[in-house]
Design a protein around this motif. Sequence first.
Motif, short mmCIF file in Angstrom:
data_model
loop_
_atom_site.label_atom_id
_atom_site.label_comp_id
_atom_site.label_asym_id
_atom_site.label_seq_id
_atom_site.Cartn_x
_atom_site.Cartn_y
_atom_site.Cartn_z
N TYR A 225 0.85 -1.19 0.00
CA TYR A 225 0.00 0.00 0.00
C TYR A 225 0.89 1.24 0.00
O TYR A 225 1.96 1.25 0.58
CB TYR A 225 -0.88 0.02 1.25
N GLU B 65 -1.36 -0.73 -4.11
CA GLU B 65 -0.68 -0.45 -5.38
C GLU B 65 -0.18 -1.72 -6.06
O GLU B 65 -0.22 -1.82 -7.27
CB GLU B 65 0.51 0.49 -5.14
N TYR B 66 0.36 -2.66 -5.27
CA TYR B 66 0.95 -3.87 -5.84
C TYR B 66 0.53 -5.08 -5.02
O TYR B 66 0.42 -5.00 -3.80
CB TYR B 66 2.49 -3.79 -5.85
#
Length: 143
Positions: free
Chosen positions: A117, A128-129
């Motif tokens: 995050y 995000e990933y």
Amino acid sequence: MNNLYSPLFLIALCLGLSNAVVKMKNSVHFINSLAGNNVLKIHCLSDEDDLGYHLLKSGEVYDFSFYDSIFGTRINCDLAQGIEFRFHAKFMAYKGGGLILHYGKKNFWFCRDDGIYFTHGKQTPKLEYQWVYKVRDMTPSPY
């Protein structure tokens, strides 16, 4: 003569304070928010340096600071966690510099069980990933 020194002192003080604010370093922060005793492995590379490997226990933080380069600043990081560090995330943790130099920019990366995050610290962190599972190559070596 004292009247001359007062304005010069005030100007010098203002210039010194403005330089202190403008010259704040940028920073990247990694926070291990993984459950249990899960260790987080971090390896980051900038355009100029290998920042080495760092192991974080749950709740620990790894951070570093730097100035932007006029040639551009990029910091790429590889994070790993889980059994034998098989869960990976590889991404650009910071991008800046070039025509627009940043000062005092903060990037916070929270590493959780469901992914990585991101926030600049002013808003709620957003996913995000996600972690990618790496299968170990079990092919026997020809040597």
